[in-house]
Design an enzyme around this catalytic site. Sequence first.
Site, PDB file in Angstrom:
ATOM      1  N   GLU A   1      -5.015  -3.591  -2.127  1.00  9.27           N
ATOM      2  CA  GLU A   1      -6.456  -3.293  -2.120  1.00  9.27           C
ATOM      3  C   GLU A   1      -6.764  -2.030  -1.314  1.00  9.27           C
ATOM      4  OE1 GLU A   1      -4.749  -5.687  -0.784  1.00  9.27           O
ATOM      5  OE2 GLU A   1      -5.757  -6.705   0.875  1.00  9.27           O
TER       6      GLU A   1
ATOM      7  N   SER B   1       5.264  -7.110   3.176  1.00  7.87           N
ATOM      8  CA  SER B   1       5.825  -7.473   4.485  1.00  7.87           C
ATOM      9  C   SER B   1       6.576  -8.804   4.396  1.00  7.87           C
ATOM     10  CB  SER B   1       4.694  -7.561   5.506  1.00  7.87           C
ATOM     11  OG  SER B   1       3.773  -8.547   5.084  1.00  7.87           O
TER      12      SER B   1
ATOM     13  N   CYS C   1       9.537   1.561   3.446  1.00 11.56           N
ATOM     14  CA  CYS C   1      10.443   0.451   3.761  1.00 11.56           C
ATOM     15  C   CYS C   1      11.858   0.967   3.961  1.00 11.56           C
ATOM     16  CB  CYS C   1      10.421  -0.572   2.650  1.00 11.56           C
ATOM     17  SG  CYS C   1      11.054   0.116   1.131  1.00 11.56           S
TER      18      CYS C   1
ATOM     19  N   PHE D   1       0.805  -1.224   0.000  1.00  9.76           N
ATOM     20  CA  PHE D   1       0.000   0.000   0.000  1.00  9.76           C
ATOM     21  C   PHE D   1       0.842   1.280   0.000  1.00  9.76           C
ATOM     22  CE2 PHE D   1       0.764  -0.297   4.598  1.00  9.76           C
ATOM     23  CZ  PHE D   1       1.005   1.026   4.920  1.00  9.76           C
TER      24      PHE D   1
ATOM     25  N   LYS E   1      -1.120  -6.923  -9.398  1.00  5.23           N
ATOM     26  CA  LYS E   1      -2.130  -6.957  -8.325  1.00  5.23           C
ATOM     27  C   LYS E   1      -1.688  -5.951  -7.263  1.00  5.23           C
ATOM     28  CE  LYS E   1      -2.949  -8.285  -4.561  1.00  5.23           C
ATOM     29  NZ  LYS E   1      -3.479  -7.221  -3.673  1.00  5.23           N
TER      30      LYS E   1
ATOM     31  N   GLU F   1       9.148  -4.465  12.894  1.00  5.42           N
ATOM     32  CA  GLU F   1       8.864  -3.303  12.045  1.00  5.42           C
ATOM     33  C   GLU F   1       7.552  -2.670  12.502  1.00  5.42           C
ATOM     34  OE1 GLU F   1       7.657  -4.070   7.932  1.00  5.42           O
ATOM     35  OE2 GLU F   1       8.869  -2.366   7.294  1.00  5.42           O
TER      36      GLU F   1
HETATM   37  P1  NAD Z   1       1.472  -6.710   2.897  1.00  7.20           P
HETATM   38  O1  NAD Z   1       2.511  -7.782   2.944  1.00  7.20           O
HETATM   39  O2  NAD Z   1       0.347  -6.779   3.875  1.00  7.20           O
HETATM   40  O3  NAD Z   1       0.776  -6.691   1.449  1.00  7.20           O
HETATM   41  C1  NAD Z   1       1.531  -6.684   0.273  1.00  7.20           C
HETATM   42  C2  NAD Z   1       0.720  -7.342  -0.836  1.00  7.20           C
HETATM   43  O4  NAD Z   1       0.476  -8.700  -0.488  1.00  7.20           O
HETATM   44  C3  NAD Z   1      -0.625  -6.683  -1.084  1.00  7.20           C
HETATM   45  O5  NAD Z   1      -0.868  -6.635  -2.466  1.00  7.20           O
HETATM   46  C4  NAD Z   1      -1.597  -7.602  -0.364  1.00  7.20           C
HETATM   47  O6  NAD Z   1      -2.870  -7.624  -0.964  1.00  7.20           O
HETATM   48  C5  NAD Z   1      -0.922  -8.953  -0.493  1.00  7.20           C
HETATM   49  N1  NAD Z   1      -1.234  -9.834   0.652  1.00  7.20           N
HETATM   50  C6  NAD Z   1      -1.494  -9.454   1.929  1.00  7.20           C
HETATM   51  N2  NAD Z   1      -1.729 -10.528   2.699  1.00  7.20           N
HETATM   52  C7  NAD Z   1      -1.603 -11.611   1.909  1.00  7.20           C
HETATM   53  C8  NAD Z   1      -1.719 -13.022   2.131  1.00  7.20           C
HETATM   54  N3  NAD Z   1      -2.007 -13.525   3.335  1.00  7.20           N
HETATM   55  N4  NAD Z   1      -1.524 -13.851   1.090  1.00  7.20           N
HETATM   56  C9  NAD Z   1      -1.231 -13.365  -0.122  1.00  7.20           C
HETATM   57  N5  NAD Z   1      -1.112 -12.041  -0.402  1.00  7.20           N
HETATM   58  C10 NAD Z   1      -1.295 -11.170   0.601  1.00  7.20           C
HETATM   59  O7  NAD Z   1       2.233  -5.311   2.983  1.00  7.20           O
HETATM   60  P2  NAD Z   1       1.606  -3.849   3.111  1.00  7.20           P
HETATM   61  O8  NAD Z   1       1.058  -3.687   4.489  1.00  7.20           O
HETATM   62  O9  NAD Z   1       0.725  -3.553   1.950  1.00  7.20           O
HETATM   63  O10 NAD Z   1       2.922  -2.962   2.949  1.00  7.20           O
HETATM   64  C11 NAD Z   1       3.801  -2.661   3.990  1.00  7.20           C
HETATM   65  C12 NAD Z   1       4.973  -3.626   4.020  1.00  7.20           C
HETATM   66  O11 NAD Z   1       5.660  -3.609   2.774  1.00  7.20           O
HETATM   67  C13 NAD Z   1       6.017  -3.236   5.058  1.00  7.20           C
HETATM   68  O12 NAD Z   1       6.462  -4.400   5.694  1.00  7.20           O
HETATM   69  C14 NAD Z   1       7.121  -2.603   4.232  1.00  7.20           C
HETATM   70  O13 NAD Z   1       8.405  -2.659   4.802  1.00  7.20           O
HETATM   71  C15 NAD Z   1       7.058  -3.440   3.007  1.00  7.20           C
HETATM   72  N6  NAD Z   1       7.692  -2.766   1.889  1.00  7.20           N
HETATM   73  C16 NAD Z   1       8.910  -3.215   1.505  1.00  7.20           C
HETATM   74  C17 NAD Z   1       9.576  -2.584   0.468  1.00  7.20           C
HETATM   75  C18 NAD Z   1      10.912  -3.076   0.036  1.00  7.20           C
HETATM   76  O14 NAD Z   1      11.383  -2.600  -0.976  1.00  7.20           O
HETATM   77  N7  NAD Z   1      11.548  -3.987   0.734  1.00  7.20           N
HETATM   78  C19 NAD Z   1       8.982  -1.487  -0.174  1.00  7.20           C
HETATM   79  C20 NAD Z   1       7.726  -1.052   0.242  1.00  7.20           C
HETATM   80  C21 NAD Z   1       7.083  -1.703   1.284  1.00  7.20           C
END
Ligand code: NAD
Length: 497
Positions: free
Chosen positions: A176, A226, A281, A149, A173, A382
């Site tokens: 959401e 994450s 991140c 997000f 994808k 985090e």
């Molecule tokens: P998230 O892991 O909750 O979601 C990321 C994606 O995975 C979304 O599209 C979501 O719909 C999908 N998703 C969520 N739960 C899922 C599941 N159980 N099974 C399959 N798909 C699923 O992350 P977020 O809250 O949207 O974003 C924040 C996180 O992203 C933080 O941990 C941040 O550090 C990380 N991030 C990392 C970088 C990097 O370059 N390393 C960059 C930006 C964000």
Amino acid sequence: MNLIEHFIDGKITKGSSKKTSKVFNPATGEQTAEVNLASKSDVDSAIEKAQKAFANWSIKPPAQRARIIFKFKELIEKNSDEIIKLIVSEHGKVYEDAKGSLTRGLEVVEFACGIPHLLKGEFTENVGTDVDSWSIRQPLGVCAGITPFNFPAMVPMWMFPLAIACGNTFVLKPSEKDPSCAIKLAQLFKEAGLPNGVFNVVNGDKEAVDALLTNKNIAAISFVGSTPIAKYIYENAAKNEKRVQALGGAKNHCVVMPDCDLDQAVNGLMGAAYGSAGERCMAQSVAVAVGKIGDGLVNKLAKKVESLKVGPGLDKNSEMGPLVTKAHLEKVKNYVDIGVQEGAKLVVDGRNIKLQGYEKGFYMGGCLFDNVEKKMRIYKEEIFGPVLSVVRVKDFNAAVKLINEHEFGNGTSIYTRDGDVGRTFASNIKIGMVGINIPIPVPVAYHSFGGWKKSLFGDQHMHGLEGVRFYTKLKTITSKWPKGLASDPEFVMPTLN
Ligand code: NAD
């Protein structure tokens, strides 16, 4: 209520599922839309369209692909205000910050415009007598991107422009929580002349992600999010024989050396810890105060954190906007409660701010902890919010040890005036992206972005030459043209002499 659908085969497409998720404006706390969550069959149908489009797109000369990407770049620039406002309205970050993130995404589009040069192979004349050999990189097929997000434009733009420039087709994808930006980008790419089916957006949750992971026509998956989900994606993509790069969470440390320019370090930390409300991140969430600098650092930080201007992202005076959702706001506040229970000193408490006229928005002020210790959850996990922890250590070696022992390895910085200290830090630190007197060392598009340890599962970083390698596979051809007489059969390993 505005219903956000999918973008498949060049047009907005209704999903077959009745499942939806709510989209909010974090500044006001009001729901602004519903987003349809794709079923497995919706995702399969997007992949099928992308698979069909691959046949023609993959053989289009790279220079022709580059022209469309160049047009796409122009259209993003022309529509930038609208895209930035979409980011602000669904994510919450302040306008200038959203603008910066779009610019960083645009840089990857600019890099992708150079694809004819980037795809040039290697050629060796006479690897054996009259035998030549050359290597080329070819596209993989349908690639997928799953994004978080916190950067609804930039992170998808780390992926799809380069994948498409390399001759692949793509299914994205997005998160959401803020889905509108991806749809807008897909519409602009089509307007730039991209053939239908080359770039598709499916909105969805786990069901859509699992459909991407299990569909045999997806060749590669790029994920950012994450760490637990990154690991899940890595394992399941590999199990289903897909190429995968899965970037995870972070806990970035900024080392403040006693010899540094303290004002510069404090200003750097303020932006890096509280910019985008800490939802980056590459946010610096731990300041490592070395030796005697601790008291001065905490005092200067405290004054600035107390006077942080928190407000809606479209207000030009705001330095920090709201968090993305109410649930995330509660999670971050809960971490602050945990820090207090664990015995860290809460120097600035931003948990209870109220904004007149925006009482329902998802705001909190900046929080600053001092005397944070390695064993505490607020140090290990985090938080992804505007919470900065100061850890005090006795010397440089202790700072390096602390960082190297942390399970995450995304980014880190050091503030020092000593060139040798900076250089030793860059050499010895077990982190993917390092800054020396630079608070947020995000590599530019023609270098590559990625962390180490639990911040990245896979072998290749995003964009830059690593991106080109990820989205192509290598083929090496060895060739000889007959000179008349047929040669005798050879039963030994050819040595080409
Ligand atoms: P998230 O892991 O909750 O979601 C990321 C994606 O995975 C979304 O599209 C979501 O719909 C999908 N998703 C969520 N739960 C899922 C599941 N159980 N099974 C399959 N798909 C699923 O992350 P977020 O809250 O949207 O974003 C924040 C996180 O992203 C933080 O941990 C941040 O550090 C990380 N991030 C990392 C970088 C990097 O370059 N390393 C960059 C930006 C964000």
